[in-house]
Design an enzyme around this catalytic site. Structure first.
Site, PDB file in Angstrom:
ATOM      1  N   LYS A  10      38.381  42.574  48.341  1.00 41.92           N
ATOM      2  CA  LYS A  10      38.610  41.412  49.486  1.00 41.92           C
ATOM      3  C   LYS A  10      38.983  42.064  50.632  1.00 41.92           C
ATOM      4  CE  LYS A  10      42.960  40.273  46.859  1.00 41.92           C
ATOM      5  NZ  LYS A  10      43.516  39.335  46.275  1.00 41.92           N
ATOM      6  N   LYS A  35      41.573  40.809  54.353  1.00 40.92           N
ATOM      7  CA  LYS A  35      41.957  39.729  54.830  1.00 40.92           C
ATOM      8  C   LYS A  35      42.637  40.073  56.510  1.00 40.92           C
ATOM      9  CE  LYS A  35      43.592  37.955  50.516  1.00 40.92           C
ATOM     10  NZ  LYS A  35      44.909  37.681  49.860  1.00 40.92           N
ATOM     11  N   CYS A  40      52.787  30.233  44.249  1.00 42.91           N
ATOM     12  CA  CYS A  40      51.329  30.216  44.006  1.00 42.91           C
ATOM     13  C   CYS A  40      51.163  29.193  42.971  1.00 42.91           C
ATOM     14  CB  CYS A  40      50.843  31.539  43.553  1.00 42.91           C
ATOM     15  SG  CYS A  40      51.303  31.933  41.760  1.00 42.91           S
ATOM     16  N   CYS A  68      52.372  36.059  38.357  1.00 43.12           N
ATOM     17  CA  CYS A  68      51.998  37.620  38.189  1.00 43.12           C
ATOM     18  C   CYS A  68      52.162  38.209  39.388  1.00 43.12           C
ATOM     19  CB  CYS A  68      50.378  37.473  37.579  1.00 43.12           C
ATOM     20  SG  CYS A  68      49.126  37.461  39.056  1.00 43.12           S
ATOM     21  N   ARG A 116      37.636  26.610  47.334  1.00 46.61           N
ATOM     22  CA  ARG A 116      38.386  27.046  48.409  1.00 46.61           C
ATOM     23  C   ARG A 116      37.665  26.666  49.712  1.00 46.61           C
ATOM     24  NH1 ARG A 116      40.651  32.782  47.756  1.00 46.61           N
ATOM     25  NH2 ARG A 116      41.865  31.392  45.954  1.00 46.61           N
ATOM     26  N   CYS A 128      49.769  36.431  45.486  1.00 45.69           N
ATOM     27  CA  CYS A 128      49.137  35.478  46.080  1.00 45.69           C
ATOM     28  C   CYS A 128      50.119  34.551  47.055  1.00 45.69           C
ATOM     29  CB  CYS A 128      48.407  34.562  45.236  1.00 45.69           C
ATOM     30  SG  CYS A 128      46.889  35.269  44.253  1.00 45.69           S
ATOM     31  N   ARG A 132      37.815  37.185  54.219  1.00 51.35           N
ATOM     32  CA  ARG A 132      38.104  35.944  53.949  1.00 51.35           C
ATOM     33  C   ARG A 132      38.714  35.047  55.055  1.00 51.35           C
ATOM     34  NH1 ARG A 132      40.276  36.474  47.623  1.00 51.35           N
ATOM     35  NH2 ARG A 132      38.704  37.679  46.892  1.00 51.35           N
ATOM     36  N   CYS A 182      45.453  29.200  36.606  1.00 54.30           N
ATOM     37  CA  CYS A 182      45.230  30.603  37.058  1.00 54.30           C
ATOM     38  C   CYS A 182      45.115  31.628  35.507  1.00 54.30           C
ATOM     39  CB  CYS A 182      46.263  30.900  38.022  1.00 54.30           C
ATOM     40  SG  CYS A 182      45.802  32.834  38.314  1.00 54.30           S
TER      41      CYS A 182
END
Length: 565
Positions: free
Chosen positions: A211, A213, A430, A475, A78, A479, A147, A436
């Site tokens: 994380k 954001k 996603c 899931c 990424r 995302c 991120r 994944c």
């Protein structure tokens, strides 16, 4: 210090970070190991801070097991790209690396970044070096740090847009990890003689609990889904001048089936700051989370849970204490939508920008559509164009004086103009299967097919032009931001999805579970009468999400704690 920490009470990753020598671990040794296509277990955690996820091809999983072979390991890379802006040279390099080092495609993500998929271990280092050759990098694109910072897509629209883009870059730079590990491991820079002398002035030796954001938005367009961010800045203008930002905190959409205490949450507006204060505010919010976030349970480690556990008033008080002054009261603002605006738009400088739909964010060539080839040709022949990734997996060919040439190239390859339904224009998916490891079901590979069938129902009721936000993930981790969709799908098992209804068109409301574990046939059977009702009984200008709540198909989810799978 380590003797004072009871590691048995902390999440396993906390010890890995602490022992990593500032994110070095044994990554160099793992990369050099020729015996396996994987890297060591602890290094898979550390590699995320370097912008990498280890994955394997799940389509091949059963056959590989039958042959007693290890999984077909590969890696996702990424790229960190605050604000999403790239040059033609950078686009061409990413296009080339996709072909030479990855699976031949580019993924445009919901955080305005590039992803390369299918990179095998021996090509990881050359790929990352190739990314850095054009002044891009992958540092902190993943991991327990801040991120990629998102911002409103095109900085050339006005001075206000330029200021917002500048803030995104400044936030990203200020909150960057300071360790030299990335440069040593991937770019062959000289090793620090004694890394014990290194410091992480913001993150410390254990970084964040989870994380983090950040997004920056300009009303009336909520194209970064500001309320899904841990920290957000809503630009406030008066008479065309930026006077500051409303600050939001506590958003995050990840959740877990079967664990009700893990839920999506929308951010709260906690105050207002001046443009000069924004960087400091961001740092202090990060420090509050570093000091008070839950390091025992990663499913409770995001800022949203820190706020809910201690209370919003407590959080505001802590932020003000860390700042040494109080945030001002929030200013009025209003959002009208959270998607992209397609088509050509002329800027104040006379140049043109085209917001282009990219299904699922996947840039590739197919028999029907040679998108990758078309964009490569634009990058080669239209020298003044920028390529701007949006927060909705789309692309802006921006700020060019060669509109006719861009049109000629895109028409040649069937890319533009195209007719898109209002549903498809507002779709996100996603990656999910096949790479994944968290996915229970398809998303990117399946949503276009499902939309074909939903569009047929919409056409029966003359609703194909009606804009409806639809999102699908494999899931519940969120995302693709499915919990903000008017129609949301989350994979429950292969071929079966939970259906969520009632988000709104401006991204300010969570949706609500409508039906569980539906097959495609059941999904269409459930949506058909609701769409018919909407066509017949909607009010003037009423969005689909608002309609299903008014008609009591679902109840409004007013706060994250109330959300149920």
């Amino acid at each position: 210090m380590s003797e004072t920490i009871d590691w048995s009470k902390l999440a396993e990753v906390e010890k890995i970070k602490y022992d990593s020598n500032y994110l070095r671990g044994t990554l160099a040794e793992s990369l050099a190991d020729p015996v396996t296509g994987a890297i060591a277990a602890d290094d898979t955690q550390l590699s995320k801070f370097h912008g990498i996820y280890q994955q394997h091809d799940r389509d091949l999983e059963k056959e590989r097991k039958r042959q007693k072979l290890e999984p077909a390991y590969s890696f996702l890379i990424r790229v960190r790209l605050p604000g999403g802006v790239t040059s033609p040279k950078q686009w061409l390099q990413m296009d080339r690396l996709a072909d030479t080092h990855a699976n031949g495609t580019l993924k445009l993500t919901t955080r305005q970044a590039f992803q390369l998929h299918g990179v095998i271990k021996k090509k990881l280092k050359p790929a990352i070096q190739g990314i850095n050759e054009v002044l891009l990098d992958t540092i902190a694109a993943c991991g327990d740090v801040n991120r990629n910072v998102m911002s409103h897509a095109n900085p050339a629209e006005s001075d206000l847009h330029a200021a917002v883009y500048e803030l995104a870059g400044a936030l990203s730079a200020h909150l960057m990890p300071q360790t030299k590990a990335y440069h040593e491991i991937w770019l062959d820079k000289e090793k620090v003689a004694d890394s014990k002398t290194e410091v992480e002035p913001i993150y410390g030796i254990r970084y964040l609990p989870r994380k983090f954001k950040i997004g920056v938005a300009i009303p009336p367009y909520n194209d970064v889904d500001i309320f899904s961010q841990d920290l957000g800045f809503i630009a406030i203008e008066e008479k065309g001048k930026l006077i500051g930002y409303n600050v939001t905190a506590g958003g995050g959409l990840g959740s877990t089936f079967g664990i009700p205490e893990a839920y999506p949450r929308l951010a709260d507006v906690i105050g207002f700051c001046t443009p000069e204060q924004a960087i400091e505010v961001a740092e202090k919010v990060v420090l509050v989370q570093k000091d008070h976030g839950d390091r025992t349970n990663r499913k409770q480690a995001r800022l949203k849970y820190t706020i809910d556990r201690n209370g919003l008033d407590w959080f505001k008080t802590e932020v003000n204490k860390y700042l040494g002054y109080e945030l001002q009261p929030a200013k009025p603002y209003e959002f009208s939508r959270n998607g992209d605006r397609y088509g050509w738009k002329k800027g104040t400088d006379g140049k043109w920008s085209l917001n282009l739909f990219v299904e699922g964010g996947r840039v590739k060539d197919t028999e029907a559509l040679q998108l990758k080839t078309a964009l490569r040709e634009v990058a080669k022949k239209v020298g003044d164009a920028q390529f701007i990734l949006t927060g909705n997996q789309n692309l802006i060919i921006a700020n060019t004086s060669e509109k006719d040439e861009v049109n000629r190239i895109l028409k040649k390859y069937g890319v533009w103009p195209v007719q898109l339904s209002g549903l498809r224009q507002n779709s996100i998916a996603c990656v999910a299967l096949n790479t994944c490891g968290l996915a229970f079901a398809e998303a990117e590979r399946y949503l276009p097919t499902l939309m074909d069938k939903i569009e047929a129902i919409l056409a029966e009721h003359d609703l194909t032009k009606q804009e409806i936000v639809i999102r699908m993930t494999g899931c519940p981790n969120g995302c693709g931001r499915p919990y903000l969709a008017e129609i949301g799908f989350i994979g429950k098992s292969l071929g079966h999805y939970n259906l969520y209804l009632g988000g709104n068109f401006n991204g300010t409301r969570l949706n609500t579970l409508y039906k569980e574990t539906l097959s495609e046939e059941e999904i269409l059977a459930e949506l058909r009468p609701i769409i018919a009702d909407y066509a017949k009984n909607r009010s003037e200008g009423e969005g689909f999400g608002d309609f299903v709540i008014r008609r009591e198909y679902v109840k409004e989810t007013k706060q994250g704690k109330d959300f149920k799978h």
